[in-house]
Structure formats: C-alpha cells, structure tokens
Design an enzyme around this catalytic site. Structure first.
Site, PDB file in Angstrom:
ATOM      1  N   SER A   8      17.029 109.828 -45.644  1.00  0.00           N
ATOM      2  CA  SER A   8      18.076 109.036 -46.294  1.00  0.00           C
ATOM      3  C   SER A   8      18.039 107.604 -45.782  1.00  0.00           C
ATOM      4  O   SER A   8      18.195 107.343 -44.588  1.00  0.00           O
ATOM      5  CB  SER A   8      19.457 109.640 -46.005  1.00  0.00           C
ATOM      6  OG  SER A   8      20.466 108.672 -46.234  1.00  0.00           O
ATOM      7  N   GLN A  42      20.236 105.428 -46.433  1.00  0.00           N
ATOM      8  CA  GLN A  42      21.586 105.016 -46.033  1.00  0.00           C
ATOM      9  C   GLN A  42      21.834 105.386 -44.577  1.00  0.00           C
ATOM     10  O   GLN A  42      22.412 104.607 -43.816  1.00  0.00           O
ATOM     11  CB  GLN A  42      22.621 105.647 -46.964  1.00  0.00           C
ATOM     12  CG  GLN A  42      22.520 105.091 -48.381  1.00  0.00           C
ATOM     13  CD  GLN A  42      23.528 105.673 -49.339  1.00  0.00           C
ATOM     14  OE1 GLN A  42      24.260 106.609 -48.997  1.00  0.00           O
ATOM     15  NE2 GLN A  42      23.566 105.150 -50.542  1.00  0.00           N
ATOM     16  N   ASP A  72      16.910 108.832 -57.270  1.00  0.00           N
ATOM     17  CA  ASP A  72      17.866 108.299 -58.249  1.00  0.00           C
ATOM     18  C   ASP A  72      17.362 108.422 -59.689  1.00  0.00           C
ATOM     19  O   ASP A  72      18.122 108.213 -60.636  1.00  0.00           O
ATOM     20  CB  ASP A  72      18.163 106.823 -57.950  1.00  0.00           C
ATOM     21  CG  ASP A  72      18.958 106.662 -56.659  1.00  0.00           C
ATOM     22  OD1 ASP A  72      19.589 107.642 -56.218  1.00  0.00           O
ATOM     23  OD2 ASP A  72      18.935 105.560 -56.083  1.00  0.00           O
ATOM     24  N   ARG A  86      24.213 106.656 -63.552  1.00  0.00           N
ATOM     25  CA  ARG A  86      22.865 107.109 -63.952  1.00  0.00           C
ATOM     26  C   ARG A  86      22.940 108.231 -64.999  1.00  0.00           C
ATOM     27  O   ARG A  86      22.045 108.389 -65.825  1.00  0.00           O
ATOM     28  CB  ARG A  86      22.052 107.526 -62.732  1.00  0.00           C
ATOM     29  CG  ARG A  86      21.905 106.383 -61.740  1.00  0.00           C
ATOM     30  CD  ARG A  86      20.687 106.448 -60.879  1.00  0.00           C
ATOM     31  NE  ARG A  86      20.820 105.535 -59.757  1.00  0.00           N
ATOM     32  CZ  ARG A  86      20.580 104.222 -59.789  1.00  0.00           C
ATOM     33  NH1 ARG A  86      20.191 103.650 -60.897  1.00  0.00           N
ATOM     34  NH2 ARG A  86      20.728 103.472 -58.711  1.00  0.00           N
TER      35      ARG A  86
HETATM   36  C1  S3P Z   1      20.186 103.980 -51.264  1.00  0.00           C
HETATM   37  C2  S3P Z   1      19.656 105.134 -50.771  1.00  0.00           C
HETATM   38  C3  S3P Z   1      19.640 106.399 -51.520  1.00  0.00           C
HETATM   39  C4  S3P Z   1      19.905 106.185 -53.003  1.00  0.00           C
HETATM   40  C5  S3P Z   1      21.048 105.242 -53.237  1.00  0.00           C
HETATM   41  C6  S3P Z   1      20.759 103.888 -52.617  1.00  0.00           C
HETATM   42  C7  S3P Z   1      20.147 102.762 -50.421  1.00  0.00           C
HETATM   43  O1  S3P Z   1      20.636 107.248 -51.003  1.00  0.00           O
HETATM   44  O2  S3P Z   1      20.151 107.417 -53.624  1.00  0.00           O
HETATM   45  O3  S3P Z   1      21.257 105.063 -54.625  1.00  0.00           O
HETATM   46  O4  S3P Z   1      20.318 101.650 -50.952  1.00  0.00           O
HETATM   47  O5  S3P Z   1      19.943 102.894 -49.219  1.00  0.00           O
HETATM   48  P1  S3P Z   1      20.376 108.205 -49.729  1.00  0.00           P
HETATM   49  O6  S3P Z   1      20.126 107.365 -48.560  1.00  0.00           O
HETATM   50  O7  S3P Z   1      21.634 109.004 -49.612  1.00  0.00           O
HETATM   51  O8  S3P Z   1      19.187 109.041 -50.098  1.00  0.00           O
END
Ligand code: S3P
Length: 457
Positions: free
Chosen positions: A193, A195, A344, A417
């Site tokens: 992830s 994030q 995504d 989405r």
């Molecule tokens: C993102 C990371 C992804 C993605 C989200 C944007 C980011 O999420 O699905 O739309 O900008 O870091 P995850 O980190 O939960 O996979």
C-alpha cells in the site's frame, strides 16, 4: 489548455442536474450505434497532485505545481494544509504556488481537519500530524472514509511512538492525534500500500535516524520519487521492496509537473477498445511502471494500444497512448506483483472483461472491498443488473464475457471509479442507462460527465 474532443455518431448523453447533487447521467444508445474518435487530455494524476501539495506545504520556499488535478480529493488536501498555515494560491491547472512553512512547522488548526472522500489525504497527513510535537489535531472524512480501515497506518505510527485515538480501538476516523517526537522504525507492511508506505515515510521526515518500510510487493513509488526531488535521502532496495529514509530531512520547494492520470486514461482505453470503429489518442499520460498494470492486462486481452512519444517529465515517465477497437479475450488478473499496479483500474477492467470472449478471473484483490465502496460487490451487482454474468469471489470476481448488456438504472454508490466504469459500460449497452450519483466522478475526474455530454452534441 485542454484539447479534448471525441466524435460520436449521435447526441446521446445527458446529465440531469435537479439540484446541486445528486446528478443522473443518462446514456442512450443511438439506433445506428456509436464510435469514438479523437484526442483526449485526462486531468492530472491524483496521487502526484496530493503529494505535490503536501510536500510543497512542508518544504522550505516555494513550490510551483503545473497540471494539478482540480478534483475534490486534492481540494481536500489543499484545505487541510491551508488550515495548518500553508499558503496555497487558488487551485488551477496552469500554475499553483505553494509557500512552504518548513518541516515540523504545521500549526495546530482551530477546527477538525476534513479529508472528505480522500483516503490518501487522511492517511498521508496522519504521518505528518503524528510527528508534530506539542500540537493536537482531529481528522475526519465523509461517510465512506469514516468506514475505511485506519489501523493500517495507526499501528505503525504507534510503533514509532505516536499518540492516536479514534473509534473502534483507533481503527476508524474521526481520529485525534497528540503530536510527539517519534522514533525510527523498520515497518514490515502486510499489504502493498502506497498510502501506508508514504504515511510512515512522512512521519519519519523529522526523525533522527533511519525509517524503513518493507512491503510484500512494490506499491506506487510517487512519494519516493518526489521526496528525493525535494531533497530527502532515500535508498530503495528492489530485491526486498524496501525503502529507507535517513532523517531528519531537508525539503526544499521546487517545480512539479503533474502528468495525466493513467487511472483516468483507463476509462478511455477500455472505451476505445470495446467500441467498434474507434480510435483515440490520449495525450500526456503518466506511465510510471508501478502504475501500468492496466496496460499489461489490456495487452494480454488483445487490445490494440500503442505508447507514443515516450519521455520523462519532472521525474515521472510520460507517453501518449493510442487505442483502437479490438477484439478482447478473457484473461486472469491476479498475483501480488500485478494487483498493486492496477488496483484502481479493476472496476473498468471488469467492464472490459464483460465485453471479452471467455471467462476472466480476478483474484488477490481483497483490498477492493475497502476502497471508496466495496468495489467487488458494487461492480458485480451493477453489471449484473445490466445483464452481465459476474460472480463475486472473496478477493475478486469471475466474469463470463460476451453477454450483451441492456441499459437500466444503476448506482455509483458515490464511488468515482464505479460511476465512470458504468458510464463506459453504458456506451456499449442497448437502450437507455441511467447512472445515479454520477457526480461522484468529480473526486478524480471533474470533466468526465460534462465531456461525455459536450462531445456528443
Ligand atoms: C494511492 C494508493 C492506493 C490507491 C489510491 C491512491 C496513493 O491506495 O488505491 O487510489 O495515492 O497513495 P492503497 O495505498 O490503499 O493501495
């Protein structure tokens, strides 16, 4: 400047705006069928837009951002950082100026910070807030965000010494944060992830020593690229999918040029491939290898897609993508290395699979259940309502392709989405499709509905 036109064979698309929201998007198939032809410029990359605003706000000096996404999500990020003292000029795509206040200098806001629908805003910001000693912050979001799991960032931050409280054992927003000086960590994330990775790296910016994140597969690396460009010392180890930052960092404001979002381009790639006699050129799209899983899968399905004019712009690879109508075949979309590269895009890939011959299997994508909606359940329900044959799996979908779709009433579940994926499915469905809560698209692609409407007049 946007050069944006698609030619279709009839005026078939209307957006019904009764009050401000919600909007209905009504797509009616003309008796003669339709085709798509022309150039498209998709808006700026959402992930890069968030990071440009955040790093600009905490760096020293001015950051100039070109091509920022003007969607609701980056607007939430801008509002939060303005509330903590950063000066951000009016948001536009030409040039946004961010006057940074320097690392560790975010001010305690007098009110709750609202991340709206944006998981990236909330999770990345939490890393910064947790490390701001002596200041107290409260953060929240809309109904969707308040139901999404926050323990994935709260736990590693607590491992660094953060003090965070929230609902259900600090797993759900609203969350309260008492800023602290944090200690270095090596966090082994159970999920790939970006994030989570970015939250920990941002928390480590003011920490003396090494902050390391190891993930099971490499997630998008925009934070690493941009942190390096702003002056932080990061070393990546591709063998172990680890990144180590040595702090405290010095971040200096700079120019950021945001490429078009491949996640937004994906809707047109699938539209161009499934609709007969179509050819689209989608210009200026970010093709960072951690994001191009959608291209690999569409190629595997037999889509005619070409990358043209490949170049590097401000540290990110960019290309123009040409797509022509193709006969799509089913495939298997699975594996811990592939899924994070297209997480995504799975809703729109499900639409491609509905129109492909054979049975497509999507697996290893349980993360979809905790996105802006439960994207496995919602896509299966909505596509089945249109006549598709989609079976939910715990971590994906089984899609029997080739059944014609019939327009009907469907609902985005307020997920951007899903709204746009259903609109593309509607372009190839007989009769009339009404997409409820279509305004959700504005989170990442505000022009999407209007463009569909305009270009068909
Ligand atoms: C993102 C990371 C992804 C993605 C989200 C944007 C980011 O999420 O699905 O739309 O900008 O870091 P995850 O980190 O939960 O996979």
């Amino acid at each position: 400047m946007t050069r944006q036109f698609i030619l279709m064979s009839a005026s078939v698309i209307t957006v019904e705006i009764k009050e401000n929201v919600p909007h209905k998007l009504i797509i009616q198939q003309p008796p003669s069928g339709l085709y798509l032809h022309g150039f498209i410029r998709v808006p700026g990359d959402k992930s890069i837009s968030h990071r440009a605003l955040m790093l600009g706000a905490i760096a020293l000096g001015e950051t100039q951002i070109q091509g920022l996404l003007l969607g609701e999500d980056p607007r939430s990020t801008a509002r939060c950082f303005q509330a903590m003292g950063a000066e951000i000029s009016e948001l536009n795509t030409e040039l946004v100026r961010v006057k940074g206040i320097g690392l560790g200098n975010l001010q305690e806001p007098p009110d709750v910070l609202d991340a709206g629908n944006s998981g990236t805003t909330l999770r990345l910001m939490l890393g910064l807030l947790a490390s701001h000693g002596g200041r107290f912050f409260t953060v929240t979001g809309d109904g969707s965000l308040r139901s999404r799991p926050m323990s994935r960032v709260v736990k590693p931050l607590q491992q660094m010494g953060a003090l965070i409280w929230g609902r259900k054992g600090s797993t759900l927003a609203p969350l309260a944060v008492q800023g602290q000086s944090l200690k270095p960590t090596h966090y082994h994330s159970p999920i790939a992830s970006a994030q989570v990775k970015s939250c920990i790296l941002l928390a480590g910016l003011t920490v003396e020593g090494q902050t390391t994140v190891t993930e099971p597969a490499l997630s998008r690396d925009h934070s690493e690229r941009m942190l390096r460009a702003f002056g932080a010392k990061l070393v990546s180890d591709p063998e172990t999918n680890s990144v180590t930052m040595t702090g405290p960092a010095q971040l200096i404001g700079r120019e950021v040029i945001v490429p078009g979002d491949i996640s937004s381009a994906a809707f047109w790639l699938v539209a161009g491939a499934i609709i007969p006699d179509s050819e689209l050129l989608i210009e200026n799209v970010g093709v960072n290898p951690t994001r191009t899983g959608v291209l690999s899968v569409l190629e595997m399905m037999g889509a005619d897609i070409q990358l043209e004019n490949q170049r590097e712009v401000a540290g990110e690879p960019v290309a123009d993508l040409r797509v022509r109508s193709s006969h799509l075949r089913s495939c298997t979309i699975a594996g811990e290395d592939l899924i994070p590269r297209l997480i995504d895009e799975i809703p729109i890939l499900a639409v491609a699979a509905v129109f492909a011959t054979g049975t497509t299997i999507i697996r290893d994508a349980a993360e979809l259940r905790v996105k802006e909606s439960d994207r496995i359940a919602v896509m299966a329900q909505q596509l089945n309502q249109m006549g598709a044959q989609v079976r939910e799996l715990p971590d994906g979908m089984e899609i029997i392709g080739g059944t014609p779709l019939t327009g009907t009433d469907v609902d985005s579940h307020a997920d951007h989405r899903i709204a746009m994926s259903l609109a593309i499915a509607a372009l190839k469905s007989s009769g009339t499709t009404t997409i409820h809560r279509a305004e959700a698209a504005s989170v990442s692609y505000p022009e999407f509905n209007a463009t569909l409407q305009q270009i068909c007049q």
